[in-house]
Design a protein around this motif. Structure first.
Motif, mmCIF file in Angstrom:
data_model
loop_
_atom_site.group_PDB
_atom_site.id
_atom_site.type_symbol
_atom_site.label_atom_id
_atom_site.label_comp_id
_atom_site.label_asym_id
_atom_site.label_seq_id
_atom_site.Cartn_x
_atom_site.Cartn_y
_atom_site.Cartn_z
ATOM 1 N N GLN A 9 0.815 -1.213 0.000
ATOM 2 C CA GLN A 9 0.000 0.000 0.000
ATOM 3 C C GLN A 9 0.857 1.275 0.000
ATOM 4 O OE1 GLN A 9 -3.406 -0.639 -0.065
ATOM 5 N NE2 GLN A 9 -2.708 -2.761 -0.141
ATOM 6 N N VAL A 10 2.160 1.154 -0.266
ATOM 7 C CA VAL A 10 3.039 2.322 -0.112
ATOM 8 C C VAL A 10 2.737 3.405 -1.141
ATOM 9 C CG1 VAL A 10 4.968 1.107 0.974
ATOM 10 C CG2 VAL A 10 4.809 1.204 -1.528
ATOM 11 N N ASP A 11 3.002 4.640 -0.745
ATOM 12 C CA ASP A 11 2.946 5.792 -1.646
ATOM 13 C C ASP A 11 4.132 6.697 -1.301
ATOM 14 O OD1 ASP A 11 2.266 7.603 0.502
ATOM 15 O OD2 ASP A 11 0.192 6.908 0.369
ATOM 16 N N PRO A 12 4.298 7.822 -1.957
ATOM 17 C CA PRO A 12 5.473 8.666 -1.683
ATOM 18 C C PRO A 12 5.506 9.289 -0.295
ATOM 19 C CG PRO A 12 4.536 9.178 -3.837
ATOM 20 C CD PRO A 12 3.549 8.315 -3.130
ATOM 21 N N HIS A 13 4.412 9.153 0.463
ATOM 22 C CA HIS A 13 4.360 9.833 1.756
ATOM 23 C C HIS A 13 3.984 8.894 2.900
ATOM 24 C CE1 HIS A 13 4.529 13.396 -0.763
ATOM 25 N NE2 HIS A 13 3.440 12.984 -1.408
ATOM 26 N N THR A 14 4.080 7.596 2.703
ATOM 27 C CA THR A 14 3.730 6.640 3.758
ATOM 28 C C THR A 14 4.574 6.908 5.002
ATOM 29 O OG1 THR A 14 3.205 4.980 2.087
ATOM 30 C CG2 THR A 14 3.521 4.207 4.339
ATOM 31 N N SER A 15 3.939 6.886 6.159
ATOM 32 C CA SER A 15 4.615 7.196 7.421
ATOM 33 C C SER A 15 5.806 6.269 7.671
ATOM 34 C CB SER A 15 3.617 7.056 8.577
ATOM 35 O OG SER A 15 4.281 7.007 9.818
ATOM 36 N N TYR A 16 6.954 6.856 8.041
ATOM 37 C CA TYR A 16 8.126 6.052 8.385
ATOM 38 C C TYR A 16 7.869 5.206 9.632
ATOM 39 C CZ TYR A 16 11.414 8.000 4.980
ATOM 40 O OH TYR A 16 12.078 8.321 3.828
ATOM 41 N N TRP A 17 7.050 5.748 10.543
ATOM 42 C CA TRP A 17 6.721 4.960 11.738
ATOM 43 C C TRP A 17 6.001 3.676 11.345
ATOM 44 C CZ3 TRP A 17 8.807 5.650 16.298
ATOM 45 C CH2 TRP A 17 9.275 6.919 16.648
ATOM 46 N N LEU A 18 5.087 3.787 10.379
ATOM 47 C CA LEU A 18 4.354 2.612 9.915
ATOM 48 C C LEU A 18 5.272 1.637 9.185
ATOM 49 C CD1 LEU A 18 1.696 1.091 9.457
ATOM 50 C CD2 LEU A 18 1.329 2.510 7.411
ATOM 51 N N LEU A 19 6.140 2.172 8.330
ATOM 52 C CA LEU A 19 7.039 1.312 7.564
ATOM 53 C C LEU A 19 8.045 0.613 8.475
ATOM 54 C CD1 LEU A 19 7.748 3.579 4.440
ATOM 55 C CD2 LEU A 19 6.221 1.597 4.600
ATOM 56 N N CYS A 20 8.650 1.365 9.389
ATOM 57 C CA CYS A 20 9.640 0.753 10.293
ATOM 58 C C CYS A 20 8.972 -0.231 11.249
ATOM 59 C CB CYS A 20 10.380 1.849 11.073
ATOM 60 S SG CYS A 20 11.504 2.826 10.062
ATOM 61 N N GLY A 21 7.759 0.092 11.706
ATOM 62 C CA GLY A 21 7.024 -0.842 12.551
ATOM 63 C C GLY A 21 6.710 -2.130 11.808
ATOM 64 N N SER A 22 6.349 -2.007 10.517
ATOM 65 C CA SER A 22 6.066 -3.192 9.712
ATOM 66 C C SER A 22 7.329 -4.027 9.501
ATOM 67 C CB SER A 22 5.481 -2.780 8.360
ATOM 68 O OG SER A 22 4.252 -2.096 8.525
#
Length: 527
Positions: free
Chosen positions: A356-369
Motif C-alpha cells: 500500500q506504499v505511496d510517496p508519503h507513507t509514514s516512516y513509523w508505519l514502515l519501520c514498525g512493519s
C-alpha cells in the motif's frame, strides 16, 4: 586424536560458545560482503565508467561462485579435515578481499569477487559441521539460532556499513575491512577449533560435478541477466538457462545411478525434508526477492541517502534478534508445524503494509512493519531447517541440507530477477515526457525523472518542469513498487500451503543415530 567436545547439558556452554565465535565471525564476513557491495554499485559505475549491468556482476559472480562450490564442501571436508579446510576457506576469502581493493578495472573486480565467493561458499557449511560436533545434535535448534543471527543481520548491517565506509572513506574499504577481521579469524580458529581427524571419504562424483556445477552456474547466469534484458526472449537469457537446465536435468537422471552422487535426490522420499524444501523455496523467492527492493524504495521514492536507507532497514534485524533465540529453543521442544504458521502470519502482516506504499507513507508505519516482519523471520527459516535436519539420520544430514541450500540459491536468484523485472516493467509504463531524453539517450518518463530528481536534486535545474509532474511521477513510481510487493505478498500467502504440512507432532531426532563417523559429514546451512 583430540576428543570432540560433545556437550550434554541443555544450554550451550562456554566451550561451545568459543567455537561458535569462530563460526559466526566467518559467517559475518561472508554474508556481510554479499550485501555491503550492493550499496557500492553506483560508485563502481562512476569509478570504472561501467554500465549498471556490468557492475551488477560484482554481486552475480560472487553468488555463482557460492553455488558452484557448495556441493564440493562435504567431500573436501572429509578429505582434508574441517579445521584445515575452514582456515583455507577463510584465508581464500581474505586474500580475495585484499585483491578486490586493488582492482583497476571492472573485469578485475569481478574476477577477484569469484575468488572471494569460492572461499565464502565453504565458510558456512564447514562452520556448521564444526558447530554440530561441538554442540551435539540434540540441540540443533539452538545451534541454528546462533548461526542464524549473522544471516539475518547481514542484509541489515551490510547497507549501513557499506554506506558509512563509502561516505567517510572510499569504496576500497568495503573490502579492506575484511583483512584485519580475516587475520583475527585465522588466529582464533587455530586456537579455538578442535584438531582435525580426517577420515577416508566417499569416492568423489566427478561426472556429477561436471554436470551440476556448470549447469547451476549457467542457469543462474541466465536468470541474473533477465533484469537487464527485460524479457525471456533475449538470447543471453534463454540460451544459458536452456543449456544450464539441460545439464541439471541430465544430472537428475544420472544421480540415481552412483552409490554416492554429488547431490542425493533419493532423500526427497523423506516427507519432512520435501515439505521444508518446498516451503523455503517459495518463501525465499517472495521474501528475498522483494527484500532487495525495500532499500530501493527508500532511495528512489523517498530520496534518502544510502546510509539512511540502511538505518531504516534496521528494525527488521532487531525484530529477528528478538525472536530467533526463542524460536531456536522452541524448535528443540515443540513441533515446528505449531509455531511456524504464527511466525509466517507476522511476516504477512508486516508485508501487507508495503503493498500500500505511496510517496508519503509514514516512516513509523514502515519501520514498525519491518520490525514485525523481522519478528516473523526469526521464527520461520531456522525452525523449518531444523525440522528437516532432525528427521534425517546423521549420515544423511550433509546431503539433505545441501539439497535445501542449492534450491535456496536458485530461489534467491529467481526471486531477485523476477521482482526486478516486474518493477522495471511497471516503471516503464509511466508517461513519456515529450522531447525529453535521459543520459542514455532514451525517452525520459515522468517516473524516471521523478526518481532521478529524488536521488540527484540538481537534475531539477536541468529539467525545469511543473512540480506537479514530479509529484505525478513519484506517485506512479511508488505504485509500481506497491504492485511488485503485492506479487511477493501473494507468494508469501502461498507459502502457508506448504507450511500446513510441517509436522505438528513431536518426532524423535534421527541425528543421534550413527557413530562419530556419521557425525563427521558436512551439513550445509542456508547461506
Amino acid at each position: 586424536m583430540t576428543q570432540q567436545p560433545i556437550a550434554t547439558a541443555d544450554k550451550l556452554d562456554a566451550a561451545v560458545l568459543k567455537v561458535a565465535g569462530v563460526v559466526v565471525l566467518g559467517a559475518i564476513m561472508s554474508i556481510l560482503d554479499v550485501t555491503v557491495v550492493s550499496v557500492a554499485l553506483p560508485t563502481f559505475q562512476r569509478e570504472f565508467d561501467a554500465t549498471y549491468a556490468e557492475v551488477a556482476w560484482t554481486m552475480t559472480a560472487y553468488t555463482l561462485a557460492l553455488a558452484t562450490v557448495i556441493p564440493l564442501s562435504g567431500w573436501a571436508a572429509d578429505r582434508f579435515g574441517t579445521k584445515r579446510l575452514y582456515m583455507i576457506a577463510l584465508a581464500l576469502f581474505t586474500i580475495g578481499s585484499g585483491l578486490c581493493a586493488t582492482a583497476d578495472t571492472i573485469g578485475e573486480l569481478i574476477g577477484y569477487r569469484v575468488l572471494q565467493g569460492l572461499g565464502g561458499g565453504m565458510l558456512m557449511p564447514l562452520g556448521m559441521t564444526i558447530m554440530t560436533r561441538a554442540a551435539g545434535p540434540h540441540r540443533i535448534g539452538r545451534l541454528m539460532a546462533v548461526l542464524g543471527i549473522p544471516m539475518l543481520l547481514g542484509p541489515i548491517g551490510g547497507p549501513i556499513l557499506g554506506g558509512w565506509l563509502i561516505d567517510t572513506a572510499s569504496w576500497h574499504w568495503i573490502f579492506l575491512i575484511n583483512l584485519p577481521i580475516g587475520v583475527i579469524g585465522l588466529i582464533y580458529a587455530q586456537l579455538a577449533l578442535p584438531k582435525d581427524a580426517p577420515e577416508p571419504s566417499e569416492s568423489f562424483d566427478f561426472v556429477g560435478m561436471l554436470m551440476l556445477s556448470p549447469g547451476l552456474a549457467l542457469f543462474l547466469y541466465g536468470v541474473s541477466t533477465l533484469p537487464e534484458a527485460g524479457t525471456f526472449a533475449d538470447t543471453e537469457v534463454w540460451a544459458p538457462m536452456l543449456v544450464g537446465g539441460a545439464l541439471v536435468i541430465a544430472f537428475v537422471r544420472y544421480s540415481f545411478k552412483p552409490k554416492h552422487p554429488l547431490l542425493d535426490l533419493r532423500l526427497f522420499t523423506n516427507r519432512n525434508l520435501t515439505v521444508a524444501t518446498v516451503a523455503l523455496f517459495v518463501f525465499i523467492i517472495a521474501f528475498m526477492g522483494a527484500g532487495l527492493l525495500f532499500p530501493s524504495y527508500f532511495l528512489q521514492i523517498r530520496g534518502e541517502s544510502t546510509l539512511a536507507a540502511g538505518l531504516l532497514m534496521a528494525p527488521q534485524g532487531i525484530g529477528a534478534m528478538v525472536t530467533m533465540p526463542i524460536a531456536g529453543t522452541l524448535a528443540d521442544r515443540v513441533p515446528v508445524g505449531r509455531t511456524v504458521p504464527f511466525a509466517l502470519a507476522l511476516i504477512a502482516a508486516g508485508f501487507f503494509t508495503f503493498t500500500q506504499v505511496d510517496p508519503h507513507t509514514s516512516y513509523w508505519l514502515l519501520c514498525g512493519s519491518l520490525f514485525v516482519m523481522g519478528l516473523g523471520m526469526g521464527g520461520t527459516m531456522m525452525p523449518i531447517m531444523t525440522s528437516a535436519l532432525k528427521t534425517l539420520h546423521a549420515s544423511e544430514v550433509a546431503r539433505g541440507s545441501t539439497l535445501v541450500n542449492i534450491l535456496q540459491q536458485i530461489g534467491g536468484s529467481v526471486g531477485a530477477a523476477v521482482m526486478s523485472v516486474i518493477l522495471t516493467n511497471e516503471l516503464n509504463g509511466s508517461r513519456v515526457i515529450p522531447g525529453a531524453t535521459g543520459p542514455d539517450g532514451e525517452p525520459l518518463t515522468e517516473a524516471g525523472l521523478a526518481i532521478g530528481v529524488q536521488q540527484q536534486p540538481e537534475l531539477a535545474q536541468q529539467f525545469p518542469v511543473d512540480p506537479s509532474l514530479i509529484e505525478r511521477g513519484l506517485d506512479f513510481a511508488a505504485s509500481s513498487f506497491a504492485t511488485t510487493f503485492a506479487v511477493a505478498f501473494a507468494l508469501v500467502l502461498l507459502t502457508f500451503g506448504a507450511v500446513a504440512f510441517l509436522p505438528r507432532r513431536r518426532e524423535p531426532s534421527q541425528l543421534l543415530d550413527g557413530g562419530q563417523g556419521d557425525e563427521a559429514k558436512t551439513p550445509v546451512i542456508i547461506h
